[in-house]
Write a protein that holds these residues in place. Structure first.
Motif, short mmCIF file in Angstrom:
data_model
loop_
_atom_site.label_atom_id
_atom_site.label_comp_id
_atom_site.label_asym_id
_atom_site.label_seq_id
_atom_site.Cartn_x
_atom_site.Cartn_y
_atom_site.Cartn_z
N VAL A 1 0.83 -1.21 0.00
CA VAL A 1 0.00 0.00 0.00
C VAL A 1 0.85 1.25 0.00
O VAL A 1 0.49 2.27 -0.60
CB VAL A 1 -0.96 -0.01 1.20
CG1 VAL A 1 -1.70 1.32 1.34
CG2 VAL A 1 -1.95 -1.15 1.08
N SER A 52 1.20 2.96 -3.23
CA SER A 52 -0.04 3.20 -3.96
C SER A 52 -0.61 4.56 -3.62
O SER A 52 -0.11 5.29 -2.75
CB SER A 52 -1.06 2.11 -3.64
OG SER A 52 -1.60 2.31 -2.35
N GLN A 53 -1.72 4.90 -4.28
CA GLN A 53 -2.41 6.14 -4.00
C GLN A 53 -3.10 6.10 -2.64
O GLN A 53 -3.47 7.15 -2.11
CB GLN A 53 -3.44 6.42 -5.10
CG GLN A 53 -2.84 6.64 -6.47
CD GLN A 53 -3.90 6.86 -7.53
OE1 GLN A 53 -4.93 7.48 -7.29
NE2 GLN A 53 -3.66 6.34 -8.72
N ALA A 54 -3.28 4.91 -2.08
CA ALA A 54 -3.95 4.76 -0.80
C ALA A 54 -3.00 4.91 0.38
O ALA A 54 -3.43 4.82 1.53
CB ALA A 54 -4.64 3.40 -0.73
N GLY A 104 -4.00 2.59 -8.09
CA GLY A 104 -5.19 3.08 -7.40
C GLY A 104 -6.45 2.34 -7.79
O GLY A 104 -7.51 2.95 -7.89
N ALA A 107 -11.39 -0.42 -4.60
CA ALA A 107 -11.50 -1.49 -3.61
C ALA A 107 -12.65 -2.44 -3.92
O ALA A 107 -12.65 -3.60 -3.50
CB ALA A 107 -11.68 -0.89 -2.22
N LYS A 121 -5.31 -3.51 -5.35
CA LYS A 121 -6.60 -2.81 -5.31
C LYS A 121 -6.63 -2.08 -3.98
O LYS A 121 -5.96 -2.48 -3.01
CB LYS A 121 -7.77 -3.76 -5.47
CG LYS A 121 -8.08 -4.67 -4.29
CD LYS A 121 -9.37 -5.42 -4.59
CE LYS A 121 -9.72 -6.37 -3.46
NZ LYS A 121 -11.00 -7.08 -3.73
N ARG A 122 -7.35 -0.99 -3.93
CA ARG A 122 -7.38 -0.18 -2.72
C ARG A 122 -7.91 -0.99 -1.55
O ARG A 122 -8.84 -1.78 -1.71
CB ARG A 122 -8.27 1.05 -2.92
CG ARG A 122 -7.67 2.12 -3.80
CD ARG A 122 -8.65 3.29 -3.96
NE ARG A 122 -8.12 4.31 -4.84
CZ ARG A 122 -7.42 5.36 -4.43
NH1 ARG A 122 -7.16 5.52 -3.14
NH2 ARG A 122 -7.00 6.25 -5.30
#
Length: 204
Positions: free
Chosen positions: A54, A57-59, A146, A149, A201-202
């Protein structure tokens, strides 16, 4: 009949022992001539084909919208005549404008031939200190994965190209136009390629 059979057997035997050149081995294998170990690309933060952490990532906590921290990337065994590298990161599960075009997460070109990788957390900016350029759908910065989810894991691919030239390509205002220009410019100049992939995945 006996003479013809002897001739066929003799010719087959000769073909089996004739030496095969390196060029022929490369052609038969569908790749480069066997002149050394293949170029490799590695990302220590996750396994090839595994889930991308994570934090890249963008999250990630503190990440600006559409951005993230780029992972440290390393490569080895580039072809001897390499003059520059291009790194292309993209999301293979995105359909853009109903075309085969996918999401441009990171394009870095004119990386010096002496480079053996990129550090973690490459800073923003159209041109990096080593003279290379970068762009993504977010802007002049690494765009972290990103994927939503609520959907399946997305497949993110890092492609490294070793080129026999430096590219005369300047960043355009549009990342997809720039990527298209870069990918067009490398045609006929690719000496080697290495690929590394990850899934994301988020988090819920």
């Amino acid at each position: 009949m006996r003479t013809e059979r002897w001739f066929v057997v003799t010719m087959v035997s000769l073909l089996m022992v004739m030496p095969v050149t390196a060029q022929e081995r490369g052609q038969r294998g569908g790749g480069q001539a066997a002149s050394g170990p293949a170029m490799t690309l590695t990302i220590a933060a996750f396994l090839d084909g595994g889930q991308i952490p994570v934090r890249f990532s963008q999250a990630a906590e503190g990440a600006a919208p559409g951005e993230g921290t780029s992972p440290a990337i390393r490569w080895a065994n580039p072809p001897a005549a390499t003059q520059s590298f291009v790194l292309h990161m993209h999301d293979m599960d995105v359909v853009r404008n109903r075309t085969t075009d996918d999401q441009a997460h990171w394009v870095v070109w004119n990386i010096p031939a002496t480079a053996t990788g990129l550090p973690e957390g490459v800073p923003k900016g159209a041109q990096l200190p080593d003279g290379s350029y970068q762009i993504s759908a977010t802007g002049q910065v690494y765009r972290g994965p990103g994927a939503p989810a609520t959907g399946p894991l997305h497949h993110y691919v890092f492609e490294l190209f070793a080129l026999d030239t430096k590219l005369d390509v300047q960043p355009a205002a549009d990342a997809f136009e720039t990527r298209a220009n870069v990918l067009k410019a490398i045609q006929g100049h690719i000496l080697g390629k290495a690929v590394y992939g990850g899934l994301v995945k988020r988090p819920q």
